[in-house]
Design a protein around this motif. Sequence first.
Motif, PDB file in Angstrom:
ATOM      1  N   ASP A   6     121.176  27.228 -10.440  1.00 44.06           N
ATOM      2  CA  ASP A   6     121.500  27.027  -9.029  1.00 44.06           C
ATOM      3  C   ASP A   6     120.528  26.045  -8.386  1.00 44.06           C
ATOM      4  OD1 ASP A   6     123.584  28.792  -9.262  1.00 44.06           O
ATOM      5  OD2 ASP A   6     122.472  30.496  -8.441  1.00 44.06           O
ATOM      6  N   PHE A   7     119.240  26.188  -8.684  1.00 42.60           N
ATOM      7  CA  PHE A   7     118.246  25.282  -8.100  1.00 42.60           C
ATOM      8  C   PHE A   7     118.385  23.871  -8.643  1.00 42.60           C
ATOM      9  CE2 PHE A   7     115.549  29.110  -7.043  1.00 42.60           C
ATOM     10  CZ  PHE A   7     115.639  28.928  -5.676  1.00 42.60           C
ATOM     11  N   LEU A   8     118.631  23.732  -9.942  1.00 33.56           N
ATOM     12  CA  LEU A   8     118.746  22.397 -10.531  1.00 33.56           C
ATOM     13  C   LEU A   8     120.029  21.696 -10.108  1.00 33.56           C
ATOM     14  CD1 LEU A   8     117.333  22.933 -14.133  1.00 33.56           C
ATOM     15  CD2 LEU A   8     116.213  21.870 -12.179  1.00 33.56           C
ATOM     16  N   GLY A   9     120.987  22.440  -9.633  1.00 30.90           N
ATOM     17  CA  GLY A   9     122.214  21.844  -9.129  1.00 30.90           C
ATOM     18  C   GLY A   9     122.089  21.372  -7.695  1.00 30.90           C
ATOM     19  N   ASP A  10     121.028  21.738  -7.011  1.00 28.63           N
ATOM     20  CA  ASP A  10     120.827  21.369  -5.611  1.00 28.63           C
ATOM     21  C   ASP A  10     120.047  20.054  -5.543  1.00 28.63           C
ATOM     22  OD1 ASP A  10     120.593  21.363  -2.894  1.00 28.63           O
ATOM     23  OD2 ASP A  10     119.103  22.972  -2.795  1.00 28.63           O
ATOM     24  N   PRO A  11     120.657  18.980  -5.027  1.00 28.26           N
ATOM     25  CA  PRO A  11     119.960  17.679  -5.000  1.00 28.26           C
ATOM     26  C   PRO A  11     118.710  17.675  -4.122  1.00 28.26           C
ATOM     27  CG  PRO A  11     122.137  17.509  -3.998  1.00 28.26           C
ATOM     28  CD  PRO A  11     122.011  18.886  -4.535  1.00 28.26           C
ATOM     29  N   VAL A  12     118.686  18.490  -3.075  1.00 28.96           N
ATOM     30  CA  VAL A  12     117.499  18.536  -2.211  1.00 28.96           C
ATOM     31  C   VAL A  12     116.324  19.131  -2.987  1.00 28.96           C
ATOM     32  CG1 VAL A  12     116.514  19.536  -0.117  1.00 28.96           C
ATOM     33  CG2 VAL A  12     118.871  18.702  -0.115  1.00 28.96           C
ATOM     34  N   PHE A  13     116.565  20.199  -3.736  1.00 26.18           N
ATOM     35  CA  PHE A  13     115.510  20.817  -4.531  1.00 26.18           C
ATOM     36  C   PHE A  13     115.009  19.872  -5.614  1.00 26.18           C
ATOM     37  CE2 PHE A  13     114.175  23.260  -8.277  1.00 26.18           C
ATOM     38  CZ  PHE A  13     113.107  23.943  -7.725  1.00 26.18           C
ATOM     39  N   VAL A  14     115.923  19.198  -6.278  1.00 29.16           N
ATOM     40  CA  VAL A  14     115.531  18.248  -7.330  1.00 29.16           C
ATOM     41  C   VAL A  14     114.701  17.117  -6.725  1.00 29.16           C
ATOM     42  CG1 VAL A  14     116.390  16.596  -9.033  1.00 29.16           C
ATOM     43  CG2 VAL A  14     117.482  18.830  -8.807  1.00 29.16           C
ATOM     44  N   GLY A  15     115.096  16.631  -5.554  1.00 27.92           N
ATOM     45  CA  GLY A  15     114.331  15.577  -4.882  1.00 27.92           C
ATOM     46  C   GLY A  15     112.934  16.035  -4.515  1.00 27.92           C
ATOM     47  N   LEU A  16     112.821  17.256  -3.991  1.00 25.92           N
ATOM     48  CA  LEU A  16     111.504  17.788  -3.654  1.00 25.92           C
ATOM     49  C   LEU A  16     110.650  17.982  -4.904  1.00 25.92           C
ATOM     50  CD1 LEU A  16     112.353  20.436  -0.910  1.00 25.92           C
ATOM     51  CD2 LEU A  16     111.077  18.315  -0.628  1.00 25.92           C
ATOM     52  N   LEU A  17     111.264  18.446  -5.974  1.00 22.81           N
ATOM     53  CA  LEU A  17     110.534  18.645  -7.227  1.00 22.81           C
ATOM     54  C   LEU A  17     110.013  17.316  -7.766  1.00 22.81           C
ATOM     55  CD1 LEU A  17     109.730  20.758  -9.356  1.00 22.81           C
ATOM     56  CD2 LEU A  17     111.858  20.221 -10.536  1.00 22.81           C
ATOM     57  N   VAL A  18     110.836  16.282  -7.747  1.00 19.95           N
ATOM     58  CA  VAL A  18     110.411  14.961  -8.214  1.00 19.95           C
ATOM     59  C   VAL A  18     109.297  14.418  -7.319  1.00 19.95           C
ATOM     60  CG1 VAL A  18     111.171  12.556  -8.448  1.00 19.95           C
ATOM     61  CG2 VAL A  18     112.575  14.404  -9.357  1.00 19.95           C
ATOM     62  N   ALA A  19     109.417  14.609  -6.002  1.00 17.98           N
ATOM     63  CA  ALA A  19     108.383  14.125  -5.078  1.00 17.98           C
ATOM     64  C   ALA A  19     107.056  14.849  -5.323  1.00 17.98           C
ATOM     65  CB  ALA A  19     108.831  14.320  -3.634  1.00 17.98           C
ATOM     66  N   MET A  20     107.101  16.149  -5.545  1.00 17.75           N
ATOM     67  CA  MET A  20     105.865  16.899  -5.799  1.00 17.75           C
ATOM     68  C   MET A  20     105.221  16.471  -7.118  1.00 17.75           C
ATOM     69  SD  MET A  20     106.452  20.759  -4.335  1.00 17.75           S
ATOM     70  CE  MET A  20     107.611  21.204  -5.600  1.00 17.75           C
ATOM     71  N   LEU A  21     106.031  16.277  -8.153  1.00 18.13           N
ATOM     72  CA  LEU A  21     105.478  15.829  -9.437  1.00 18.13           C
ATOM     73  C   LEU A  21     104.877  14.434  -9.322  1.00 18.13           C
ATOM     74  CD1 LEU A  21     108.150  17.139 -11.955  1.00 18.13           C
ATOM     75  CD2 LEU A  21     105.815  17.964 -11.646  1.00 18.13           C
ATOM     76  N   ALA A  22     105.525  13.544  -8.583  1.00 15.82           N
ATOM     77  CA  ALA A  22     104.990  12.197  -8.383  1.00 15.82           C
ATOM     78  C   ALA A  22     103.672  12.254  -7.618  1.00 15.82           C
ATOM     79  CB  ALA A  22     106.009  11.337  -7.636  1.00 15.82           C
ATOM     80  N   PHE A  23     103.578  13.133  -6.621  1.00 11.66           N
ATOM     81  CA  PHE A  23     102.346  13.278  -5.843  1.00 11.66           C
ATOM     82  C   PHE A  23     101.207  13.782  -6.718  1.00 11.66           C
ATOM     83  CE2 PHE A  23      99.566  15.887  -3.115  1.00 11.66           C
ATOM     84  CZ  PHE A  23      99.106  14.883  -2.271  1.00 11.66           C
ATOM     85  N   VAL A  24     101.478  14.782  -7.548  1.00 10.39           N
ATOM     86  CA  VAL A  24     100.445  15.324  -8.443  1.00 10.39           C
ATOM     87  C   VAL A  24      99.992  14.252  -9.429  1.00 10.39           C
ATOM     88  CG1 VAL A  24     100.049  16.988 -10.308  1.00 10.39           C
ATOM     89  CG2 VAL A  24     101.140  17.725  -8.191  1.00 10.39           C
ATOM     90  N   PHE A  25     100.931  13.476  -9.969  1.00  6.47           N
ATOM     91  CA  PHE A  25     100.588  12.402 -10.902  1.00  6.47           C
ATOM     92  C   PHE A  25      99.733  11.341 -10.212  1.00  6.47           C
ATOM     93  CE2 PHE A  25     101.767   8.491 -13.297  1.00  6.47           C
ATOM     94  CZ  PHE A  25     101.220   8.861 -14.506  1.00  6.47           C
TER      95      PHE A  25
END
Length: 50
Positions: A9-28
Amino acid sequence: MQPLGIIGDFLGDPVFVGLLVAMLAFVFFIYLFIRRTMTGFQEGVQKGQR
């Protein structure tokens, strides 16, 4: 095909995926920034000892 449950359900939500990618990019980015700062500090200490 069976649903993947709550993770699917979470991986199907584009807003959640966008936030996850943004957080990973910030940590990197933070990792690279700290790494560059520490290597610069180490080089400065080595130059000061010479």
